[in-house]
Design an enzyme around this catalytic site. Sequence first.
Site: not given
Ligand code: CMC
Length: 378
Positions: A261, A314
């Site tokens: 998140h 989620d």
């Molecule tokens: N599994 C594995 N690695 C992860 C995950 C995950 N679910 N989430 C983040 N990371 C890693 C990502 O690969 C990155 O690693 P690195 O720095 O080595 O490149 C680092 O953590 C930062 O990730 P990011 O995608 O840049 O982080 P963000 O703050 O932009 O993303 C997020 C937040 C929710 C988009 C992301 O955690 C994600 O894609 N999660 C999976 C999808 C998900 O569950 N979404 C629901 C979110 S909560 C409800 C809602 O908002 O609707």
Amino acid sequence: MAITEIIPGLEGVPIAESAISRVDGQRSLLEYRGLSIETLAEHSTFEETCYMLLYGKLPTRTELSDFAADGTRHRRLKYRIVDLLKCLPEHGHPMEALQAAVAAIGMFYPDRYNPNAAQKRLSCLRLIEKVPVVVASFHRLRNGDDNVVPRRDLNIAGNFLYMLTGNEPDPQATRILDICMILHAEHTMNASTFAGRVVASTLAHPYCVVSSALGALSGPLHGGANEQVLQMLERIGSPENARAALARMVETKEKIMGFGHRVYKTVDPRAKILKKYAEDLCRRSGNKLYDIAAKVEEVASEVLSDRGICPNVDFYSGLVYAELGIPRDCFTSVFAMARVVGWLAHWLEQIENNRIFRPTQRYVGKVGDAYVPIADRR
Ligand code: CMC
């Protein structure tokens, strides 16, 4: 003031002052109007939470009963909206149907641009009440079932379950869905809320605001993740496979759906509440996906929690919805049925003190290029 630094995803950049909700991602805290999500899940109802999010205070008994009763008067869909739902492809995603229907519903109300308080309340009631009805109706119609007329004697959650199945809703299932809706009602400046506020800032009407927010919510990085969590758990297949599956995903940098998140760097407080319901419901029905989910959470927390990647809302919501008999491709729409009130609260807040969003860019393209006639192009 010229800001030249580009912040990808606007991470950490405040874009508005808001008094609607607050998240503390280090302390696993979420409050709506100063009330903790745990307290609301225990004591409130979705209707009361809606009132509080829109008006900034808990309603008196009369205010709440008027609000809820007024709402039920706006449940029915115009027959042309039902016809529109019938015309949509049955294999289309329910979120696409919902976005299209909400945009179309607005066209029926000439008062949609009227900024007086009574009209704003009417628009809010119509959207809060009709969104669940659209979700249930589209599901029935795409299956070739007759549409069910909404009932006024049930709350929003109960009427949704009734319309989806055509059966008297179970009171316990109704209360669990009501709690899920409280938990999903609002969540600060996420992508869909921001999208809604940008549209609100143009003084577009609230049906436009909500349909834009629906588009943003549908993506797999936002509200679409709950569907994908169940697919992932099924792919993993058993708790014993969880460790190897996660190791593979981490190695190939595949995201674990329902984890991570932008704001929470510890477990999302909503996930803690939903986990309890997922466990109770799955134990009772014998659904083995809960055991896989619990194992995935255990292994993932060993591997990822030191990077602040923990279960989000989620991760367990899909299991709960599936146990309530909600079809998997409707999970995100059920999220939307609740979040519509958060978007509306932000719409009201945005137009109260509005300035159109108009950020800037750093241009990196060509400058002053020559126009080459088509015959001379290679
Ligand atoms: N599994 C594995 N690695 C992860 C995950 C995950 N679910 N989430 C983040 N990371 C890693 C990502 O690969 C990155 O690693 P690195 O720095 O080595 O490149 C680092 O953590 C930062 O990730 P990011 O995608 O840049 O982080 P963000 O703050 O932009 O993303 C997020 C937040 C929710 C988009 C992301 O955690 C994600 O894609 N999660 C999976 C999808 C998900 O569950 N979404 C629901 C979110 S909560 C409800 C809602 O908002 O609707």
